[in-house]
Scaffold this active site. Structure first.
Site, PDB file in Angstrom:
ATOM      1  N   ASN A   1       0.788  -1.425   0.404  1.00  0.00           N
ATOM      2  CA  ASN A   1      -0.392   0.436   0.141  1.00  0.00           C
ATOM      3  C   ASN A   1       1.011   1.264   0.071  1.00  0.00           C
ATOM      4  OD1 ASN A   1      -2.864  -0.717  -0.089  1.00  0.00           O
ATOM      5  ND2 ASN A   1      -2.628  -0.819   2.123  1.00  0.00           N
TER       6      ASN A   1
ATOM      7  N   GLU B   1      -5.771  -7.694   5.533  1.00  0.00           N
ATOM      8  CA  GLU B   1      -5.320  -8.468   4.321  1.00  0.00           C
ATOM      9  C   GLU B   1      -5.359 -10.161   4.895  1.00  0.00           C
ATOM     10  OE1 GLU B   1      -3.539  -5.901   6.555  1.00  0.00           O
ATOM     11  OE2 GLU B   1      -1.935  -6.808   6.904  1.00  0.00           O
TER      12      GLU B   1
END
Ligand code: C2E
Ligand code: C2E
Length: 179
Positions: free
Chosen positions: A54, A89
């Site tokens: 990210n 995640e």
């Protein structure tokens, strides 16, 4: 009404059951396995260094990785196996009527399939890979409680992370390592 129902049970990004619906379906599968006295395994998966993806490539890339991981896991397991996104995640897979050695084979298959994926940055200047760590918990005899399985899988996952990531660890490994 159908749309609202889907939104409440399916994770909108990855299109797999969300935490809440995974929990409900898992409870029903556990109850049946307990009733039949069948073995069952619970996999907990966490994408390694997801924050780094990210931060380095941006959130749309992070989303692509999550979607690709969900599709890959889905393709690698059987129809009757249950996949869910626990949040962030983290994913979970419930494997009905599966023994620990079989679960290890399946977890390895998932781990390798994900490591083989290749991603590209939007400008196509770089490609990158991603890996997952997987913890396995085994239910048999008197251990069909969701919370207990979850806890054991989570501890095994923690050990996989501690041991260097891109790894599969079973709760039974964890117990024998402590002796
Ligand atoms: P294998 O891949 O070494 O799997 C060994 C055993 O692990 C399987 O025995 C099954 O009990 C369990 N297992 C493996 N993958 C999964 C999975 O994704 N979900 C669940 N719930 N269990 C799994 P089984 O069923 O007797 O299969 C024996 C062998 O037959 C497998 O060995 C594999 O070589 C082949 N096979 C069976 N079904 C499939 C399939 O749908 N696709 C492929 N490619 N091979 C299959
Ligand atoms: P399915 O049972 O829902 O399995 C979906 C996919 O999970 C399989 O795609 C395969 O990638 C993986 N998989 C499931 N079980 C195993 C396993 O035991 N070992 C390995 N190595 N991989 C496994 P695939 O291979 O394209 O198969 C598609 C569908 O074809 C399967 O859906 C199943 O319905 C059927 N099938 C394929 N091989 C066998 C088999 O040996 N025995 C039976 N009974 N069905 C099979």
């Amino acid at each position: 009404k159908e749309k609202a129902e889907k939104e409440a049970t399916i994770d909108s990004l990855t299109q797999v059951p969300n935490r809440h619906s995974f929990y409900n379906r898992a409870k029903a599968i556990l109850k049946q396995a307990d009733h039949l006295g069948e073995p069952l395994c619970f996999l907990m998966l966490d994408i390694d260094f997801f924050k780094h993806i990210n931060d380095t490539y941006g959130h749309p890339q992070g989303d692509r990785v999550l979607i690709a991981c969900a599709r890959t896991i889905e393709k690698t397991i059987r129809e009757k196996d249950l996949l869910g996104r626990l949040g962030g995640e983290e994913f979970a897979v419930l494997l009905p009527n599966t023994k620990i050695d079989e679960a290890r084979v399946i977890a390895e298959r998932i781990r390798i399939s994900i490591a083989e994926l290749s991603f590209h940055t939007p400008a196509l200047t770089q490609s990158y890979h991603t890996t997952v760590s997987i913890g396995i918990a085994y239910a048999s005899e008197n251990m069909y409680a969701y919370e207990l399985l979850y806890k054991h899988a989570d501890l095994a996952l923690y050990l996989a992370k501690q041991s260097g990531r891109n790894l599969v660890v079973c709760d039974t490994d964890r117990l024998s390592a402590r002796k």
